[in-house]
Design a protein around this motif. Structure first.
Motif, PDB file in Angstrom:
ATOM      1  N   HIS A 127       3.713  11.311   0.036  1.00  6.74           N
ATOM      2  CA  HIS A 127       3.845  10.605  -1.238  1.00  6.74           C
ATOM      3  C   HIS A 127       5.136  10.951  -1.972  1.00  6.74           C
ATOM      4  O   HIS A 127       5.762  10.077  -2.593  1.00  6.74           O
ATOM      5  CB  HIS A 127       2.621  10.904  -2.108  1.00  6.74           C
ATOM      6  N   HIS A 150       5.484  -2.445  -4.464  1.00 11.75           N
ATOM      7  CA  HIS A 150       4.447  -2.215  -5.477  1.00 11.75           C
ATOM      8  C   HIS A 150       3.287  -1.421  -4.883  1.00 11.75           C
ATOM      9  O   HIS A 150       2.773  -0.478  -5.509  1.00 11.75           O
ATOM     10  CB  HIS A 150       3.953  -3.554  -6.028  1.00 11.75           C
ATOM     11  N   ARG A 151       2.877  -1.788  -3.665  1.00  9.48           N
ATOM     12  CA  ARG A 151       1.782  -1.075  -3.004  1.00  9.48           C
ATOM     13  C   ARG A 151       2.165   0.384  -2.747  1.00  9.48           C
ATOM     14  O   ARG A 151       1.362   1.307  -2.931  1.00  9.48           O
ATOM     15  CB  ARG A 151       1.437  -1.777  -1.704  1.00  9.48           C
ATOM     16  N   CYS A 152       3.417   0.579  -2.315  1.00 10.68           N
ATOM     17  CA  CYS A 152       3.901   1.935  -2.043  1.00 10.68           C
ATOM     18  C   CYS A 152       3.955   2.750  -3.336  1.00 10.68           C
ATOM     19  O   CYS A 152       3.513   3.907  -3.380  1.00 10.68           O
ATOM     20  CB  CYS A 152       5.286   1.856  -1.401  1.00 10.68           C
ATOM     21  N   GLU A 153       4.470   2.158  -4.385  1.00 13.09           N
ATOM     22  CA  GLU A 153       4.545   2.858  -5.669  1.00 13.09           C
ATOM     23  C   GLU A 153       3.152   3.205  -6.187  1.00 13.09           C
ATOM     24  O   GLU A 153       2.928   4.308  -6.708  1.00 13.09           O
ATOM     25  CB  GLU A 153       5.283   1.996  -6.691  1.00 13.09           C
ATOM     26  N   HIS A 154       2.226   2.262  -6.072  1.00 13.56           N
ATOM     27  CA  HIS A 154       0.872   2.504  -6.550  1.00 13.56           C
ATOM     28  C   HIS A 154       0.242   3.703  -5.834  1.00 13.56           C
ATOM     29  O   HIS A 154      -0.362   4.581  -6.465  1.00 13.56           O
ATOM     30  CB  HIS A 154       0.020   1.252  -6.339  1.00 13.56           C
ATOM     31  N   GLY A 155       0.399   3.766  -4.494  1.00 13.26           N
ATOM     32  CA  GLY A 155      -0.171   4.877  -3.746  1.00 13.26           C
ATOM     33  C   GLY A 155       0.464   6.196  -4.112  1.00 13.26           C
ATOM     34  O   GLY A 155      -0.217   7.225  -4.224  1.00 13.26           O
ATOM     35  N   SER A 156       1.778   6.185  -4.302  1.00 12.25           N
ATOM     36  CA  SER A 156       2.475   7.416  -4.656  1.00 12.25           C
ATOM     37  C   SER A 156       2.101   7.878  -6.056  1.00 12.25           C
ATOM     38  O   SER A 156       1.887   9.077  -6.297  1.00 12.25           O
ATOM     39  CB  SER A 156       3.987   7.201  -4.551  1.00 12.25           C
ATOM     40  N   ARG A 157       1.992   6.957  -6.991  1.00 12.92           N
ATOM     41  CA  ARG A 157       1.597   7.315  -8.367  1.00 12.92           C
ATOM     42  C   ARG A 157       0.192   7.918  -8.391  1.00 12.92           C
ATOM     43  O   ARG A 157      -0.063   8.888  -9.124  1.00 12.92           O
ATOM     44  CB  ARG A 157       1.647   6.085  -9.263  1.00 12.92           C
ATOM     45  N   GLN A 158      -0.692   7.335  -7.647  1.00 10.38           N
ATOM     46  CA  GLN A 158      -2.061   7.843  -7.634  1.00 10.38           C
ATOM     47  C   GLN A 158      -2.111   9.275  -7.131  1.00 10.38           C
ATOM     48  O   GLN A 158      -2.904  10.081  -7.613  1.00 10.38           O
ATOM     49  CB  GLN A 158      -2.938   6.944  -6.762  1.00 10.38           C
ATOM     50  N   ASP A 184       1.765   9.949 -12.874  1.00  7.57           N
ATOM     51  CA  ASP A 184       2.872   9.172 -13.417  1.00  7.57           C
ATOM     52  C   ASP A 184       4.107  10.021 -13.674  1.00  7.57           C
ATOM     53  O   ASP A 184       5.234   9.626 -13.361  1.00  7.57           O
ATOM     54  CB  ASP A 184       2.440   8.479 -14.710  1.00  7.57           C
TER      55      ASP A 184
END
Length: 774
Positions: free
Chosen positions: A626, A658-666, A670
């Motif tokens: 991540h 967007h999918r990659c960012e969402h997984g990394s943020r989770q 933030d």
């Protein structure tokens, strides 16, 4: 780029005769003003002084000193494009090029040298104003006969070299204090080895320098004549010429400063054949090679086989100059200085003799482009790309002449459509569209050339995001190609329709068009078109989750290997990596993407680097890396990228981001995601490539990771094996060819991969194809 400095400045053809006082004054102006314009008459030495100043001050500019030569550019519409290309700024969107330049330069501490702005003063003023407003640390150094007359400009009038007073001449040793005498002595020694200014000749040297007003070009032209005559004879001839030809001018303007009388004299001293070649060489807007000179200047009363000797003679006389912007392996290029070219143009305009050199110039570059188009998808792809970039001004001149009444607009359609793949590789989409628009408007005849040009225009406009313009062009091209039953034209129309349909979101429909294009390209033997179609099918299929993706991606990669098309290899590797990622083969996708990244040259293909970093981020998130994914996402949106990534399927890539960012943020949260993402965005170009290849973010990748060198580190046997790999041979075939055991062949291949840090055989192929690159 070398770590010490960045930028592009040519070497000097001759030693610079010091102008310490002028350099110091100009340097002071540049330190207090962001825009300095060096002015003066032709031949006064503006360009040479500007280049010497730029070399002296380059340590003060952390982002480099860059020269843009405008002597060969007479089209104001292409000014920003010319600057962008020379600064290696990748611009592929539909927005004005000046916007991309402004964004690129926004945080740069850079010196931009715009040489020969005379014919583009208004356009230069507009561009400079925009760039200075966008970049607070940018400095601009301009050379022009006249000031630009814009706010903030500091004008530096370049004076002639100092000359002695003839009525109170100092001893010979004292003459060295005068700039004109030092220049004459240096150039005279080059023309006549052993020449020195001494008691026997100092009065004659002083007279010559004074007679030509200390204008550097005139001094050099006079000194060059010492190859053919003694100094005393030179003085007598020059004196007779001035008394006969310039008396009226002397009376009207006793303080003239211009090299014209000396150029007149040089022209008179030339043989009739030399005069003809001089006038014909003036058709070249900038530099040219000997083959071009022979093609353009031969004919009528000058045989082609005589041209080389005549060019050498003009070189000895100082009329032609040898360019120093390439290596010996690339061949010598020549150029007329601006005053000599203008003189030749004026004399040619008064001549009624034929043949018209513009026709020969057009035909030569039409032939060059035709050969390049046929040979484009080959091991010489990189060489052709560099060759066509060097000929940019000549290509512009040839196309512009085609668009005149006598120039045959149909040939403009042929040249511009043939250059499609070159414009795609270099990213010069605006330039391509400019010329295609004009060529299409100039010749409405229903020909295959028009259909090809319409398809090429549609492909460029689609890539620039201008779908409203692409649709009508393709509709006309499709109808015309069908009526003509031209298979190749139909294939390019289908390719354009595939790209446009993909951009509109109909991936299944796009695949159908791309498959039709592929069949047409294969039927007509167009390898470049076939590779483009294979890539299009593979990407569309991968986006759809269609099993066709893998096969088409591998076919595209195999075609690059078979043809040794080094410049196309990174894209082929990226497509194969993308297809592997879409079927969750994450390790293979990572290896292929890193292979592509290694082959991308520094300073160019920034968009390709960005897309490759994105793909590596997507593979990293799939492997639960991540932090790495966040940093790679940041790097792929760094400040060194184009302002807009208006490429085919960009909406799909945005969804993957967007999918990659969402997984990394989770996973990171933030705050931590924002911190790591920002770290990636702050990476420089080389550092971003290095991080994508697995180096720590703070490290800098070695140069060989972006473009492997090191043939000397291979043994003779390994070199043989590498060349056979590049021919597409498998290990057992290599073993049979070299009469060695298969296991030995495998060991040699592994050794080559290890030495260069490669992971695939395709990288070996690309390296072999690129070893002749400049």
């Amino acid at each position: 780029m070398p770590p010490q400095w960045q930028g592009r400045l040519p070497g000097s053809a001759t030693n610079f005769v010091s102008r310490r006082r002028e350099l110091a004054a100009a340097r002071k102006l540049l330190s207090t003003s962001r825009l300095v314009t060096m002015t003066g008459v032709s031949g006064i030495g503006k360009s040479r002084l500007a280049l010497r100043l730029a070399m002296d001050v380059r340590p003060a500019f952390s982002d480099g000193v860059w020269l843009v030569e405008l002597a060969g550019c007479d089209n104001a519409e292409l000014l920003a494009e010319t600057v962008a290309v020379d600064l290696d700024v990748d611009h592929r969107s539909g927005s004005p090029v000046v916007h991309t330049l402004s964004a690129f330069l926004a945080d740069k501490r850079m010196l931009l040298v715009l040489d020969h702005c005379d014919g583009l003063a208004a356009a230069c003023t507009t561009l400079i104003r925009a760039l200075l407003a966008a970049s607070p640390r940018l400095h601009v150094l301009v050379t022009s006969r006249n000031a630009l007359q814009m706010g903030g400009e500091r004008v530096f009038p370049v004076p002639p070299l100092t000359v002695p007073h003839l009525d109170r001449l100092p001893p010979a040793t004292g003459l060295n204090h005068y700039g004109a005498v030092r220049l004459f002595a240096a150039r005279a020694a080059a023309a006549q080895p052993g020449f020195v200014v001494d008691e026997s000749n100092w009065a004659d040297v002083a007279w010559i320098c004074r007679r030509v007003d200390g204008i550097p070009l005139a001094v050099e032209l006079a000194a060059a004549q010492l190859r053919a005559m003694p100094l005393r004879r030179l003085v007598d001839l020059l004196d007779a010429h001035f008394r006969e030809r310039t008396k009226a001018v002397e009376l009207a303007a006793p303080h003239r400063l211009r090299p014209q009388p000396v150029i007149d004299w040089h022209f008179d001293l030339c043989t009739p054949a030399e005069r003809q070649v001089w006038k014909r060489l003036a058709v070249f807007p900038s530099s040219y090679d000997l083959a071009a000179a022979e093609a353009v200047c031969g004919g009528d009363d000058v045989r082609a086989e005589e041209v080389a000797g005549i060019v050498t003679s003009l070189l000895d006389k100082g009329i032609v100059h040898r360019r120093q912007d390439g290596t010996a392996d690339e061949g010598v290029r020549y150029q007329l200085l601006a005053p000599m070219r203008q003189y030749g143009l004026e004399h040619r305009s008064r001549s009624t003799r034929r043949p018209d050199p513009r026709i020969r110039h057009r035909d030569h570059y039409l032939s060059l482009v035709t050969v390049a188009g046929t040979d484009w998808f080959s091991s010489r792809q990189a060489l052709w790309s560099e060759r066509l970039r060097k000929e940019r001004d000549n290509l512009r001149t040839a196309i512009a002449y085609c668009l005149t009444e006598r120039g045959k607009p149909a040939l403009a359609l042929r040249i511009t459509s043939t250059l499609l793949h070159f414009w795609l590789v270099t990213g010069e989409l605006h330039e391509g569209r400019h010329w295609l628009d004009r060529a299409i408007a100039a010749d409405p005849s229903p020909t295959a050339e028009r259909a090809n040009a319409l398809s090429a225009r549609a492909i460029l406009t689609t890539l620039m995001g201008d779908l409203d313009q692409a649709g009508p062009s393709l509709a006309e091209a499709e109808d015309l190609a069908r009526r003509l039953n031209d298979r190749r034209s139909q294939a390019y129309t289908q390719l354009g329709l595939s790209m446009l349909t993909t951009h509109r979101g109909d991936l299944a429909g796009a695949m159908i068009f791309a498959e039709k294009a592929l069949a047409g390209f294969r039927d007509t033997g167009d390898h470049a078109g076939a590779h483009a179609a294979l890539s299009q099918v593979a990407i569309d299929a991968a986006l759809l989750g269609d099993a066709t993706a893998t096969g088409r991606a591998e076919e595209g990669l195999a075609l690059c290997i078979a043809r040794q098309a080094g410049r196309a290899m990174p894209h082929a590797l990226w497509v194969a990596a993308f297809a592997a990622w879409r079927r969750d083969e994450l390790r293979r996708a990572t290896a292929l993407a890193q292979s592509a990244l290694r082959l991308l040259r520094p300073g160019t293909d920034r968009l390709a680097v960005a897309l490759t970093l994105k793909l590596l981020a997507w593979t990293a998130i799939g492997q639960n890396q991540h932090t790495k994914a966040a940093r790679l996402l940041g790097a792929s949106s760094s400040r060194w990228l184009p302002a807009e990534l208006a490429v085919v399927q960009s909406q799909h890539y945005a969804a993957f981001d967007h999918r990659c960012e969402h997984g990394s943020r989770q996973s990171l949260g933030d705050h931590q995601f924002a911190t790591v993402y920002h770290q990636g965005a702050q990476l420089g170009f080389d550092q971003a490539i290095g991080y994508g290849l697995g180096m720590p973010a703070a490290d800098r990748p070695p140069a060989e990771w972006t473009r492997p060198h090191g043939a000397r580190s291979l043994t003779q046997r390994e070199q043989q094996v590498a060349e056979l790999v590049a021919q597409g041979m498998r290990n057992k075939d290599i073993a049979a060819t070299l009469l060695i055991a298969r296991r030995t062949a495998e060991a040699h291949v592994e050794s080559i991969l290890t030495k260069f840090g490669f992971t695939t055989r395709a990288e070996i192929t690309a390296w072999i194809a690129g070893t002749d690159q400049p």
